[in-house]
Design a protein around this motif. Structure first.
Motif, PDB file in Angstrom:
ATOM      1  N   ALA A   1       0.830  -1.212   0.000  1.00  0.00           N
ATOM      2  CA  ALA A   1       0.000   0.000   0.000  1.00  0.00           C
ATOM      3  C   ALA A   1       0.860   1.256   0.000  1.00  0.00           C
ATOM      4  O   ALA A   1       0.565   2.228  -0.699  1.00  0.00           O
ATOM      5  CB  ALA A   1      -0.927  -0.003   1.219  1.00  0.00           C
ATOM      6  N   GLU A   2       1.934   1.233   0.788  1.00  0.00           N
ATOM      7  CA  GLU A   2       2.822   2.389   0.839  1.00  0.00           C
ATOM      8  C   GLU A   2       3.451   2.667  -0.528  1.00  0.00           C
ATOM      9  O   GLU A   2       3.562   3.822  -0.953  1.00  0.00           O
ATOM     10  CB  GLU A   2       3.910   2.171   1.892  1.00  0.00           C
ATOM     11  CG  GLU A   2       3.426   2.213   3.330  1.00  0.00           C
ATOM     12  CD  GLU A   2       2.778   0.909   3.776  1.00  0.00           C
ATOM     13  OE1 GLU A   2       2.243   0.855   4.898  1.00  0.00           O
ATOM     14  OE2 GLU A   2       2.797  -0.071   2.988  1.00  0.00           O
ATOM     15  N   LEU A   3       3.859   1.606  -1.211  1.00  0.00           N
ATOM     16  CA  LEU A   3       4.489   1.783  -2.521  1.00  0.00           C
ATOM     17  C   LEU A   3       3.498   2.301  -3.558  1.00  0.00           C
ATOM     18  O   LEU A   3       3.865   3.076  -4.443  1.00  0.00           O
ATOM     19  CB  LEU A   3       5.090   0.464  -2.998  1.00  0.00           C
ATOM     20  CG  LEU A   3       6.443   0.107  -2.396  1.00  0.00           C
ATOM     21  CD1 LEU A   3       6.847  -1.290  -2.822  1.00  0.00           C
ATOM     22  CD2 LEU A   3       7.503   1.113  -2.811  1.00  0.00           C
TER      23      LEU A   3
ATOM     24  N   SER B   1       2.353   9.247  -6.198  1.00  0.00           N
ATOM     25  CA  SER B   1       2.631  10.630  -5.796  1.00  0.00           C
ATOM     26  C   SER B   1       3.348  11.417  -6.885  1.00  0.00           C
ATOM     27  O   SER B   1       3.397  12.646  -6.842  1.00  0.00           O
ATOM     28  CB  SER B   1       3.496  10.638  -4.535  1.00  0.00           C
ATOM     29  OG  SER B   1       4.840  10.234  -4.827  1.00  0.00           O
ATOM     30  N   GLY B   2       3.941  10.719  -7.840  1.00  0.00           N
ATOM     31  CA  GLY B   2       4.731  11.360  -8.879  1.00  0.00           C
ATOM     32  C   GLY B   2       6.215  11.366  -8.596  1.00  0.00           C
ATOM     33  O   GLY B   2       7.018  11.727  -9.468  1.00  0.00           O
ATOM     34  N   LEU B   3       6.619  10.957  -7.395  1.00  0.00           N
ATOM     35  CA  LEU B   3       8.025  11.025  -7.021  1.00  0.00           C
ATOM     36  C   LEU B   3       8.887  10.037  -7.810  1.00  0.00           C
ATOM     37  O   LEU B   3      10.092  10.236  -7.937  1.00  0.00           O
ATOM     38  CB  LEU B   3       8.184  10.777  -5.513  1.00  0.00           C
ATOM     39  CG  LEU B   3       7.744  11.937  -4.621  1.00  0.00           C
ATOM     40  CD1 LEU B   3       7.674  11.510  -3.159  1.00  0.00           C
ATOM     41  CD2 LEU B   3       8.691  13.129  -4.779  1.00  0.00           C
ATOM     42  N   TRP B   4       8.291   8.992  -8.373  1.00  0.00           N
ATOM     43  CA  TRP B   4       9.071   8.026  -9.144  1.00  0.00           C
ATOM     44  C   TRP B   4       9.316   8.512 -10.563  1.00  0.00           C
ATOM     45  O   TRP B   4      10.049   7.878 -11.310  1.00  0.00           O
ATOM     46  CB  TRP B   4       8.378   6.669  -9.167  1.00  0.00           C
ATOM     47  CG  TRP B   4       8.431   5.933  -7.870  1.00  0.00           C
ATOM     48  CD1 TRP B   4       8.154   6.429  -6.628  1.00  0.00           C
ATOM     49  CD2 TRP B   4       8.770   4.561  -7.670  1.00  0.00           C
ATOM     50  NE1 TRP B   4       8.296   5.453  -5.674  1.00  0.00           N
ATOM     51  CE2 TRP B   4       8.669   4.305  -6.287  1.00  0.00           C
ATOM     52  CE3 TRP B   4       9.125   3.525  -8.527  1.00  0.00           C
ATOM     53  CZ2 TRP B   4       8.937   3.037  -5.741  1.00  0.00           C
ATOM     54  CZ3 TRP B   4       9.380   2.275  -7.978  1.00  0.00           C
ATOM     55  CH2 TRP B   4       9.292   2.035  -6.603  1.00  0.00           C
TER      56      TRP B   4
ATOM     57  N   ILE C   1      13.963   0.799  -2.480  1.00  0.00           N
ATOM     58  CA  ILE C   1      13.174   0.092  -3.495  1.00  0.00           C
ATOM     59  C   ILE C   1      13.198   0.797  -4.850  1.00  0.00           C
ATOM     60  O   ILE C   1      13.391   0.140  -5.880  1.00  0.00           O
ATOM     61  CB  ILE C   1      11.731  -0.136  -2.999  1.00  0.00           C
ATOM     62  CG1 ILE C   1      11.734  -1.168  -1.861  1.00  0.00           C
ATOM     63  CG2 ILE C   1      10.824  -0.611  -4.132  1.00  0.00           C
ATOM     64  CD1 ILE C   1      10.416  -1.293  -1.128  1.00  0.00           C
ATOM     65  N   PRO C   2      13.048   2.144  -4.946  1.00  0.00           N
ATOM     66  CA  PRO C   2      13.090   2.776  -6.269  1.00  0.00           C
ATOM     67  C   PRO C   2      14.484   3.095  -6.783  1.00  0.00           C
ATOM     68  O   PRO C   2      14.611   3.701  -7.857  1.00  0.00           O
ATOM     69  CB  PRO C   2      12.285   4.067  -6.058  1.00  0.00           C
ATOM     70  CG  PRO C   2      12.524   4.416  -4.630  1.00  0.00           C
ATOM     71  CD  PRO C   2      12.606   3.095  -3.910  1.00  0.00           C
TER      72      PRO C   2
ATOM     73  N   TYR D   1      19.377 -10.735  -5.704  1.00  0.00           N
ATOM     74  CA  TYR D   1      19.399  -9.387  -5.109  1.00  0.00           C
ATOM     75  C   TYR D   1      18.665  -8.394  -6.021  1.00  0.00           C
ATOM     76  O   TYR D   1      19.179  -7.327  -6.367  1.00  0.00           O
ATOM     77  CB  TYR D   1      20.845  -8.942  -4.855  1.00  0.00           C
ATOM     78  CG  TYR D   1      20.968  -7.757  -3.912  1.00  0.00           C
ATOM     79  CD1 TYR D   1      20.323  -7.759  -2.681  1.00  0.00           C
ATOM     80  CD2 TYR D   1      21.730  -6.653  -4.252  1.00  0.00           C
ATOM     81  CE1 TYR D   1      20.427  -6.689  -1.820  1.00  0.00           C
ATOM     82  CE2 TYR D   1      21.843  -5.568  -3.397  1.00  0.00           C
ATOM     83  CZ  TYR D   1      21.187  -5.600  -2.180  1.00  0.00           C
ATOM     84  OH  TYR D   1      21.297  -4.517  -1.334  1.00  0.00           O
ATOM     85  N   CYS D   2      17.452  -8.777  -6.382  1.00  0.00           N
ATOM     86  CA  CYS D   2      16.669  -8.005  -7.362  1.00  0.00           C
ATOM     87  C   CYS D   2      15.736  -7.028  -6.651  1.00  0.00           C
ATOM     88  O   CYS D   2      14.500  -7.180  -6.689  1.00  0.00           O
ATOM     89  CB  CYS D   2      15.890  -8.953  -8.251  1.00  0.00           C
ATOM     90  SG  CYS D   2      16.928 -10.140  -9.133  1.00  0.00           S
ATOM     91  N   THR D   3      16.312  -6.025  -6.008  1.00  0.00           N
ATOM     92  CA  THR D   3      15.532  -5.056  -5.250  1.00  0.00           C
ATOM     93  C   THR D   3      14.495  -4.393  -6.143  1.00  0.00           C
ATOM     94  O   THR D   3      14.810  -3.882  -7.213  1.00  0.00           O
ATOM     95  CB  THR D   3      16.453  -3.987  -4.649  1.00  0.00           C
ATOM     96  OG1 THR D   3      17.404  -4.629  -3.806  1.00  0.00           O
ATOM     97  CG2 THR D   3      15.654  -2.983  -3.837  1.00  0.00           C
ATOM     98  N   GLY D   4      13.260  -4.401  -5.685  1.00  0.00           N
ATOM     99  CA  GLY D   4      12.183  -3.733  -6.396  1.00  0.00           C
ATOM    100  C   GLY D   4      11.417  -4.613  -7.361  1.00  0.00           C
ATOM    101  O   GLY D   4      10.302  -4.278  -7.762  1.00  0.00           O
TER     102      GLY D   4
END
Length: 411
Positions: free
Chosen positions: A56-58, A64-67, A102-103, A168-171
């Motif tokens: 939910a946080e992600l 939010s547009g931050l990505w 994560i991003p 190690y595939c973060t995200g």
């Protein structure tokens, strides 16, 4: 491989998220980062202690547009500065180090796209990023002493197939697309943007680090996964010539470390003010007057300020590099060294802040309700991402012998 003329969308895949908010300035990006950091901080301790994956946080974070803030203005984005991007990541990291990491590879993939992608590829993938689509990563592999990538890109009719195993595939667990490092028969490397729900993609949530526990940094397997030619961006070629990719990747890691240090420092101030114990007091009326404690607080503050200053300086150097139409080997080296200098100090202060918080709070730091030790655990795990000793080596070799540092994603 030849450049393609257009990029076709995926058929039959998961529906694209609702269009995200469009951020238009550095100031708006910073304001929204502060807002979302406040939201993320509330349940950060519980998410870590119970390993609750932040779905939910992600969703709120990416919507939010931050990505999408690094998308260049000519493609509809805010094109924020490296200084602003680092501050956004540090702000989120102070609240939750996992959500800040994560991003990281999402932004890295967009930078590889900026450097090596065609105009049509940029238009397509930048558009996805602006719409709130999350890119993960499948870059690293283990078990090979020669450090050669084994994940293969093989021709198949009008397209390609990808097979291999990544670690190690973060995200990737949370992503709609997984940029994957692949090699062809000539050992030339490419970044293949692979839809998360393609046939033959298997994501395993097997990340078990004692820090950064909810980054979802597990494994990804590819078994004859179909890839369109227009989803493939040159990778090796982007390092054969001088580019900003290496220092860009590293400044994001600096920001994660700095943010974790900020979070631990603020927790330490709060703990001393509200929960100081007699053994800290050492006979002084208030622990906040203990001269030894005051020295620690002041010492840590100075180091935090120094790390922040070096990170901002590195951001300005990187901004100047990215503004160059044709960066040269010298300007890329200067940016790499500036970011390496920041990485040294952000690593050290992140570990120091987490350790001092743990020391001040004592055994109560590990109580589930407080979970203060997560700052040290997160810092200890994340700062192992690439060896710090090689930063010192590269800096010293450049300053003493004028040897330009190697160009890769870890420097």
């Amino acid at each position: 491989m030849s450049e393609v003329a257009a990029v076709r969308p995926v058929q039959g895949q998961q529906a694209k998220p609702q269009a995200a908010h469009r951020i238009t300035s550095d100031e708006e990006a910073l304001q929204l980062a502060r807002h979302w950091a406040g939201e993320f901080a509330r349940d950060a301790a519980r998410r870590d202690s119970e390993r609750i994956l932040p779905w939910a946080e992600l969703e709120g974070y990416s919507q939010s547009g931050l990505w999408g803030i690094t998308v260049p203005r000519e493609y509809g984005g805010a094109g924020v500065s490296a200084v602003t991007l680092a501050e956004v990541i540090a702000t989120i990291s102070a609240a939750d180090g996992s959500l800040a990491q994560i991003p990281q590879n999402h932004f890295y993939a967009l930078e590889v796209l900026r450097v090596g992608g065609s105009a049509e590829q940029k238009r397509f993938f930048y558009g996805l990023a602006l719409d709130g689509v999350r890119f993960g990563n499948a870059l690293a592999e283990i078990g090979h002493k020669d450090y050669q990538r084994r994940t293969r890109l093989t021709p198949d009719g009008k397209g390609y197939r990808v097979s291999g195993q990544k670690f190690y595939c973060t995200g990737a667990l949370y992503a709609q697309w997984i940029p994957t490092l692949v090699v062809d028969d000539n050992q030339d490397s490419y970044l293949a943007f692979i839809p998360r729900h393609s046939d033959g993609v298997e994501i395993t949530d097997d990340w078990d680090g004692f820090g950064q526990r909810v980054t979802g940094s597990g494994s990804v397997g590819f078994s004859q996964v179909w890839v369109e030619p227009e989803w493939i961006v040159p990778f090796k070629a982007s390092f054969d010539r001088p580019t900003a990719i290496g220092p860009f990747a590293q400044i994001l890691h600096c920001a994660i470390d700095l943010g974790q240090a900020r979070g631990a420092y603020q927790e330490a101030l709060h703990y001393v003010r509200e929960h100081a114990r007699p053994w800290i007091d050492s006979g002084v009326d208030k622990a906040s007057r203990d001269p030894l404690l005051l020295e620690r607080v002041g010492n840590l503050r100075v180091r935090l300020q120094a790390a922040d200053a070096l990170l901002r300086r590195a951001g300005r150097v990187l901004d100047a590099l990215q503004a160059q139409a044709f960066p040269d080997a010298r300007s890329v080296a200067e940016a790499s060294v500036a970011v390496a200098e920041a990485k040294v100090l952000t690593t050290e202060v992140s570990l120091q802040a987490g350790s001092q918080l743990f020391e001040l709070a004592g055994t109560s730091a590990t109580l589930e309700a407080r979970n203060l030790d997560r700052y040290w655990r997160n810092a200890r795990v994340h700062t192992l991402h690439d060896p710090l000793r090689w930063k010192f080596h590269a800096i010293g070799n450049y300053l003493l012998n004028d040897v330009l540092p190697p160009r890769h994603g870890a420097l």
